[in-house]
Design a protein around this motif. Structure first.
Motif, PDB file in Angstrom:
ATOM      1  N   ILE A 265      12.965  56.846  19.886  1.00  0.00           N
ATOM      2  CA  ILE A 265      13.741  55.837  19.154  1.00  0.00           C
ATOM      3  C   ILE A 265      12.837  54.674  18.762  1.00  0.00           C
ATOM      4  O   ILE A 265      12.047  54.185  19.577  1.00  0.00           O
ATOM      5  CB  ILE A 265      14.912  55.318  20.023  1.00  0.00           C
ATOM      6  CG1 ILE A 265      15.896  56.460  20.307  1.00  0.00           C
ATOM      7  CG2 ILE A 265      15.621  54.146  19.349  1.00  0.00           C
ATOM      8  CD1 ILE A 265      16.978  56.138  21.309  1.00  0.00           C
ATOM      9  N   SER A 266      12.952  54.257  17.500  1.00  0.00           N
ATOM     10  CA  SER A 266      12.322  52.998  17.073  1.00  0.00           C
ATOM     11  C   SER A 266      13.442  51.982  16.943  1.00  0.00           C
ATOM     12  O   SER A 266      14.322  52.135  16.098  1.00  0.00           O
ATOM     13  CB  SER A 266      11.639  53.148  15.715  1.00  0.00           C
ATOM     14  OG  SER A 266      10.612  54.090  15.804  1.00  0.00           O
ATOM     15  N   TRP A 267      13.384  50.967  17.793  1.00  0.00           N
ATOM     16  CA  TRP A 267      14.451  49.963  17.790  1.00  0.00           C
ATOM     17  C   TRP A 267      14.287  48.988  16.630  1.00  0.00           C
ATOM     18  O   TRP A 267      15.245  48.353  16.214  1.00  0.00           O
ATOM     19  CB  TRP A 267      14.450  49.175  19.105  1.00  0.00           C
ATOM     20  CG  TRP A 267      14.750  50.045  20.287  1.00  0.00           C
ATOM     21  CD1 TRP A 267      13.851  50.692  21.073  1.00  0.00           C
ATOM     22  CD2 TRP A 267      16.040  50.377  20.806  1.00  0.00           C
ATOM     23  NE1 TRP A 267      14.486  51.416  22.044  1.00  0.00           N
ATOM     24  CE2 TRP A 267      15.839  51.233  21.912  1.00  0.00           C
ATOM     25  CE3 TRP A 267      17.345  50.041  20.449  1.00  0.00           C
ATOM     26  CZ2 TRP A 267      16.890  51.751  22.664  1.00  0.00           C
ATOM     27  CZ3 TRP A 267      18.398  50.552  21.192  1.00  0.00           C
ATOM     28  CH2 TRP A 267      18.158  51.397  22.283  1.00  0.00           C
ATOM     29  N   ILE A 268      13.039  48.852  16.179  1.00  0.00           N
ATOM     30  CA  ILE A 268      12.809  47.955  15.041  1.00  0.00           C
ATOM     31  C   ILE A 268      11.887  48.639  14.040  1.00  0.00           C
ATOM     32  O   ILE A 268      11.163  49.559  14.378  1.00  0.00           O
ATOM     33  CB  ILE A 268      12.194  46.599  15.476  1.00  0.00           C
ATOM     34  CG1 ILE A 268      10.883  46.832  16.224  1.00  0.00           C
ATOM     35  CG2 ILE A 268      13.147  45.763  16.290  1.00  0.00           C
ATOM     36  CD1 ILE A 268      10.188  45.549  16.585  1.00  0.00           C
ATOM     37  N   ASP A 269      11.934  48.121  12.823  1.00  0.00           N
ATOM     38  CA  ASP A 269      11.084  48.664  11.777  1.00  0.00           C
ATOM     39  C   ASP A 269       9.684  48.050  11.919  1.00  0.00           C
ATOM     40  O   ASP A 269       9.539  46.834  12.025  1.00  0.00           O
ATOM     41  CB  ASP A 269      11.716  48.282  10.432  1.00  0.00           C
ATOM     42  CG  ASP A 269      10.900  48.770   9.284  1.00  0.00           C
ATOM     43  OD1 ASP A 269      11.044  49.943   8.946  1.00  0.00           O
ATOM     44  OD2 ASP A 269      10.100  47.970   8.752  1.00  0.00           O
ATOM     45  N   GLU A 270       8.658  48.898  11.917  1.00  0.00           N
ATOM     46  CA  GLU A 270       7.304  48.422  12.219  1.00  0.00           C
ATOM     47  C   GLU A 270       6.825  47.369  11.216  1.00  0.00           C
ATOM     48  O   GLU A 270       6.232  46.349  11.598  1.00  0.00           O
ATOM     49  CB  GLU A 270       6.327  49.614  12.236  1.00  0.00           C
ATOM     50  CG  GLU A 270       5.012  49.255  12.883  1.00  0.00           C
ATOM     51  CD  GLU A 270       4.223  50.482  13.350  1.00  0.00           C
ATOM     52  OE1 GLU A 270       4.633  51.621  13.063  1.00  0.00           O
ATOM     53  OE2 GLU A 270       3.194  50.269  14.015  1.00  0.00           O
ATOM     54  N   SER A 271       7.118  47.569   9.938  1.00  0.00           N
ATOM     55  CA  SER A 271       6.597  46.596   8.959  1.00  0.00           C
ATOM     56  C   SER A 271       7.334  45.265   9.076  1.00  0.00           C
ATOM     57  O   SER A 271       6.733  44.197   8.918  1.00  0.00           O
ATOM     58  CB  SER A 271       6.649  47.157   7.542  1.00  0.00           C
ATOM     59  OG  SER A 271       7.970  47.442   7.218  1.00  0.00           O
ATOM     60  N   ALA A 289      12.737  35.285  21.349  1.00  0.00           N
ATOM     61  CA  ALA A 289      13.244  34.655  20.124  1.00  0.00           C
ATOM     62  C   ALA A 289      12.723  35.403  18.895  1.00  0.00           C
ATOM     63  O   ALA A 289      13.451  35.582  17.910  1.00  0.00           O
ATOM     64  CB  ALA A 289      12.820  33.190  20.067  1.00  0.00           C
ATOM     65  N   LEU A 290      11.488  35.890  18.979  1.00  0.00           N
ATOM     66  CA  LEU A 290      10.946  36.676  17.855  1.00  0.00           C
ATOM     67  C   LEU A 290      11.719  37.983  17.709  1.00  0.00           C
ATOM     68  O   LEU A 290      12.141  38.359  16.617  1.00  0.00           O
ATOM     69  CB  LEU A 290       9.476  37.038  18.101  1.00  0.00           C
ATOM     70  CG  LEU A 290       8.435  35.942  18.033  1.00  0.00           C
ATOM     71  CD1 LEU A 290       7.057  36.571  17.885  1.00  0.00           C
ATOM     72  CD2 LEU A 290       8.692  35.025  16.873  1.00  0.00           C
ATOM     73  N   LEU A 291      11.890  38.655  18.846  1.00  0.00           N
ATOM     74  CA  LEU A 291      12.595  39.941  18.798  1.00  0.00           C
ATOM     75  C   LEU A 291      14.022  39.777  18.299  1.00  0.00           C
ATOM     76  O   LEU A 291      14.544  40.641  17.573  1.00  0.00           O
ATOM     77  CB  LEU A 291      12.616  40.583  20.194  1.00  0.00           C
ATOM     78  CG  LEU A 291      11.288  41.129  20.695  1.00  0.00           C
ATOM     79  CD1 LEU A 291      11.448  41.675  22.111  1.00  0.00           C
ATOM     80  CD2 LEU A 291      10.813  42.244  19.782  1.00  0.00           C
ATOM     81  N   ALA A 292      14.614  38.650  18.687  1.00  0.00           N
ATOM     82  CA  ALA A 292      16.025  38.424  18.317  1.00  0.00           C
ATOM     83  C   ALA A 292      16.196  38.242  16.810  1.00  0.00           C
ATOM     84  O   ALA A 292      17.314  38.242  16.316  1.00  0.00           O
ATOM     85  CB  ALA A 292      16.576  37.237  19.087  1.00  0.00           C
ATOM     86  N   GLN A 293      15.088  38.103  16.085  1.00  0.00           N
ATOM     87  CA  GLN A 293      15.212  38.064  14.623  1.00  0.00           C
ATOM     88  C   GLN A 293      15.519  39.462  14.081  1.00  0.00           C
ATOM     89  O   GLN A 293      15.962  39.613  12.949  1.00  0.00           O
ATOM     90  CB  GLN A 293      13.901  37.552  14.007  1.00  0.00           C
ATOM     91  CG  GLN A 293      13.650  36.078  14.311  1.00  0.00           C
ATOM     92  CD  GLN A 293      12.335  35.587  13.700  1.00  0.00           C
ATOM     93  OE1 GLN A 293      11.962  35.962  12.610  1.00  0.00           O
ATOM     94  NE2 GLN A 293      11.647  34.732  14.428  1.00  0.00           N
ATOM     95  N   LEU A 294      15.268  40.474  14.922  1.00  0.00           N
ATOM     96  CA  LEU A 294      15.455  41.862  14.451  1.00  0.00           C
ATOM     97  C   LEU A 294      16.470  42.660  15.267  1.00  0.00           C
ATOM     98  O   LEU A 294      17.013  43.654  14.777  1.00  0.00           O
ATOM     99  CB  LEU A 294      14.115  42.607  14.475  1.00  0.00           C
ATOM    100  CG  LEU A 294      13.010  42.014  13.595  1.00  0.00           C
ATOM    101  CD1 LEU A 294      11.706  42.763  13.805  1.00  0.00           C
ATOM    102  CD2 LEU A 294      13.395  42.067  12.129  1.00  0.00           C
ATOM    103  N   ILE A 295      16.686  42.273  16.522  1.00  0.00           N
ATOM    104  CA  ILE A 295      17.648  43.011  17.365  1.00  0.00           C
ATOM    105  C   ILE A 295      18.520  42.004  18.118  1.00  0.00           C
ATOM    106  O   ILE A 295      18.141  40.836  18.243  1.00  0.00           O
ATOM    107  CB  ILE A 295      16.930  43.955  18.380  1.00  0.00           C
ATOM    108  CG1 ILE A 295      15.930  43.180  19.262  1.00  0.00           C
ATOM    109  CG2 ILE A 295      16.240  45.100  17.686  1.00  0.00           C
ATOM    110  CD1 ILE A 295      15.261  44.031  20.340  1.00  0.00           C
ATOM    111  N   PRO A 296      19.670  42.428  18.653  1.00  0.00           N
ATOM    112  CA  PRO A 296      20.534  41.489  19.373  1.00  0.00           C
ATOM    113  C   PRO A 296      19.797  40.826  20.541  1.00  0.00           C
ATOM    114  O   PRO A 296      18.939  41.446  21.182  1.00  0.00           O
ATOM    115  CB  PRO A 296      21.671  42.379  19.890  1.00  0.00           C
ATOM    116  CG  PRO A 296      21.669  43.563  19.008  1.00  0.00           C
ATOM    117  CD  PRO A 296      20.262  43.781  18.582  1.00  0.00           C
ATOM    118  N   MET A 297      20.122  39.552  20.796  1.00  0.00           N
ATOM    119  CA  MET A 297      19.416  38.770  21.817  1.00  0.00           C
ATOM    120  C   MET A 297      19.431  39.440  23.189  1.00  0.00           C
ATOM    121  O   MET A 297      18.444  39.420  23.914  1.00  0.00           O
ATOM    122  CB  MET A 297      20.029  37.361  21.905  1.00  0.00           C
ATOM    123  CG  MET A 297      19.361  36.455  22.903  1.00  0.00           C
ATOM    124  SD  MET A 297      17.531  36.381  22.733  1.00  0.00           S
ATOM    125  CE  MET A 297      17.308  34.781  21.998  1.00  0.00           C
TER     126      MET A 297
END
Ligand SMILES: Cc1cc2nc3c(=O)[nH]c(=O)nc-3n(C[C@H](O)[C@H](O)[C@H](O)COP(=O)(O)OP(=O)(O)OC[C@H]3O[C@@H](n4cnc5c(N)ncnc54)[C@H](O)[C@@H]3O)c2cc1C
Length: 403
Positions: A265-271, A289-297
């Motif tokens: 599974i890729s939880w986020i898009d690499e680019s 905080a960076l990750l939360a820009q792409l996935i739920p906190m």
């Protein structure tokens, strides 16, 4: 006492999607058709499908949407009776429908409209439908097939097996088709539950309950390096549940997954992640905080915690840790313990081996007049209306090939 035998052109066992459709078409071609089912209510899988709205076909259905030991097997049937053909029929009945996602078509009002359509087509074709009827025996007798029930013997030149797959035994699923095939020395590809949630023995996250309900778009794959049934790769939504993983992404991957293998599974898009990780303003933000820009906190915190990065300023995170984070987020690999089984599966992978059937007619190569259609055949559609399309297409070509 047994009633006198009754003779038909065709006997169809199983009044589900494939059986009902095949019966209507054959009846309208002038055949005298008997349709038998053991359930008290027929068409139940259609009724519960698509959350009660029946995803009755997919505008894009093509051979690439099916799993089978022989991936070419579906080609003839789905081109002779395509999704466009079924859509025309739905339009003829004035059933309002809408497209949800990637060509998936659903009734606006209710799946019952599709059952009514099928029953109406049967009525036009003067199909005799009997249920609940328990089939006791099927006998190949000279040029005809005999079907014995408790009350009566039915005889026909054509016998069509449309008794479906193993999912949801509570509404009538049985292994009738597979048992009959084996008895007749017709090969069967070992069945397994598909389009089914995956379960895990140990929690994938610290406590699954904290994450249950999160739905997130992912990229998922399963079945790498396998020859048969190949490799499935999908971009869909994943749902975390109390029991494991579900949602369209996981259901799709489950059809390709086999015991002992991982799913990736890729939880986020690499680019997208590259953009976020390399932005100047990101340096002073915490990892979560960076990750939360792409996935739920909640997930952002969980992944950060797993690598001991919770609360750490991104600028202070080492290259090694950054790589570990990428491995975790983009190349996440996990081994499911199993599936939630036949009660929760939407379809079956495997079934009557296609090498024993003629792909243009669905007739058994060694048994003139015996046909297998629908889910009991080793043809399984991806999520999205392809399984019903297979029921319509295989039923149609069979109806046109009756002897
Ligand atoms: C919850 C759920 C949702 C789904 N949603 C969708 C969807 O939205 N879109 C989609 O494309 N597919 C969907 N599917 C899959 C789809 O329902 C099946 O692929 C399709 O119904 C298969 O058609 P069939 O005629 O081969 O079998 P079925 O429709 O299962 O019909 C088989 C019939 O045979 C009868 N039968 C079984 N054993 C015997 C016996 N021994 N004697 C006599 N009769 C017997 C059964 O009672 C039944 O009526 C869903 C499945 C489930 C479980």
């Amino acid at each position: 006492m047994l009633k006198e035998s009754a003779v038909f052109d065709a006997i169809i066992l199983g009044a589900g999607a494939a059986g009902l459709f095949c019966a209507g078409v054959a009846g309208q071609l002038g055949k005298k058709v008997l349709l038998l089912d053991h359930a008290k209510i027929i068409g139940e899988k259609i009724r519960i499908s698509g959350g009660g709205r029946c995803n009755f076909t997919n505008r894009q259905t093509g051979p690439q949407h099916f799993l089978s030991m022989n991936p070419h097997f579906v080609k003839s049937a789905i081109s002779r009776f395509s999704s466009a053909d079924f859509i025309k029929l739905v339009e003829r009945y004035d059933i309002a429908f809408h497209e949800k996602h990637r060509g998936q078509l659903f009734c606006d009002v209710s799946a019952k409209q599709i059952i009514e359509l099928l029953l109406s087509e049967c009525e036009i074709g003067n199909v005799e439908i009997k249920y609940p009827v328990s089939v006791q025996e099927v006998i190949a007798s000279q040029d005809v097939w005999e079907v014995c029930t408790q009350e009566q013997k039915f005889i026909a030149k054509n016998l069509i097996i449309a008794t479906g797959g193993l999912p949801v035994p509570a509404i009538g699923a049985t292994d009738f088709a597979l048992t009959l095939a084996k008895r007749l020395n017709i090969p069967v590809v070992t069945p397994r539950a598909a389009l089914v949630p995956l379960s895990f023995t140990s929690g994938i996250f610290s406590t699954m309950d904290d994450f249950a309900g999160i739905s997130i778009p992912v990229s998922i794959s399963a079945g790498k390096n396998r020859v048969h049934y190949g490799h499935g790769h999908f971009q869909e939504d994943l749902l975390i549940t109390h029991k494991g993983l579900s949602g369209p992404a996981v259901l799709q991957a489950s059809s390709f997954w086999q015991e002992g293998e991982p799913v990736n599974i890729s939880w986020i898009d690499e680019s997208l992640w590259d953009q976020v990780a390399n932005a100047e303003e990101s340096r002073k933000k915490s990892t979560e905080a960076l990750l939360a820009q792409l996935i739920p906190m909640r997930l952002a915190k969980e992944f950060s915690e797993q690598l001991d990065l919770l609360g750490k300023n991104w600028a202070e995170v080492s290259q090694k840790k950054r790589q570990q984070l990428i491995d975790l987020l983009i190349h996440w690999s996990v081994k499911p313990a199993g599936t939630l089984g036949w009660n929760k599966a939407e379809v079956m992978v495997g079934g009557v081996d296609t090498k024993a059937l003629d792909s243009k007619t669905m007739m058994a190569k060694n048994y003139p007049g015996l046909f297998f259609i629908g889910e009991c055949v080793d043809v399984t559609g991806h999520l999205g209306g392809h399984n019903f399309q297979w029921a319509w297409s295989s039923g149609y070509v069979c109806a046109h090939a009756l002897i």
